[in-house]
Design an enzyme around this catalytic site. Structure first.
Site, PDB file in Angstrom:
ATOM      1  N   HIS A 121      -4.073  -3.313  -2.734  1.00 18.71           N
ATOM      2  CA  HIS A 121      -2.874  -3.762  -2.029  1.00 18.71           C
ATOM      3  C   HIS A 121      -3.141  -5.070  -1.321  1.00 18.71           C
ATOM      4  O   HIS A 121      -4.243  -5.309  -0.830  1.00 18.71           O
ATOM      5  CB  HIS A 121      -2.355  -2.702  -1.053  1.00 18.71           C
TER       6      HIS A 121
ATOM      7  N   HIS B  51      -2.060  -7.452   1.785  1.00 18.00           N
ATOM      8  CA  HIS B  51      -1.374  -7.546   3.070  1.00 18.00           C
ATOM      9  C   HIS B  51      -0.814  -8.958   3.175  1.00 18.00           C
ATOM     10  O   HIS B  51      -1.551  -9.929   2.955  1.00 18.00           O
ATOM     11  CB  HIS B  51      -2.358  -7.350   4.234  1.00 18.00           C
TER      12      HIS B  51
END
Length: 136
Positions: free
Chosen positions: A122, A124
């Site tokens: 992922h 950010h």
């Protein structure tokens, strides 16, 4: 009849972390809509949603919808180049849509030393205030 070469290649890939043998993560459950999230962008390859513990006025995550072994960036292989590029492109697109035209930060935590908490790659995306360097 099994092919011994294919079997040993599969074992080698698993040992090198190239096979996704992890169970479902919280992100998989967000993708399948089992867990709610504040989704701000979605296409056929990725999903962007607001972080539940924001570190800036704007803080969202961009994740691939299909994990495909990408539990961490250090597990990426050449076959992941397209999705990695798509994730970065999506990060900047959504950042602009979120009013971050003056700048933002993209961070990927990798492994325990990188403070990774969910083993589903992922990105950010953080902004909306003056960021400092070096990061924590």
């Amino acid at each position: 009849m099994s092919n011994g070469g294919d079997e040993s290649a599969a074992k080698k890939a698993a040992a090198e972390g190239l096979v996704d043998s992890e169970g479902p993560t919280i992100f998989d459950k967000i993708i399948s809509k089992e867990i709610p999230a504040n989704v701000i962008y979605e296409d056929d390859k990725c999903l962007a949603f607001r972080d539940i513990n924001p570190q800036a006025p704007v803080h969202f995550l961009v994740i691939p919808k299909v994990r495909d072994g990408l539990t961490r960036l250090s597990r990426a292989h050449e076959g992941h180049k397209e999705i990695l590029g798509h994730l970065l492109y999506t990060a900047q697109k959504v950042a602009k849509d979120e009013g971050l035209g003056e700048g933002f930060r993209v961070a990927i935590n990798d492994g325990p030393g990188g403070c990774q908490s969910v083993y589903h790659l992922h990105l950010h995306v953080i902004g909306g205030r003056q960021l400092t360097w070096p990061p924590g």
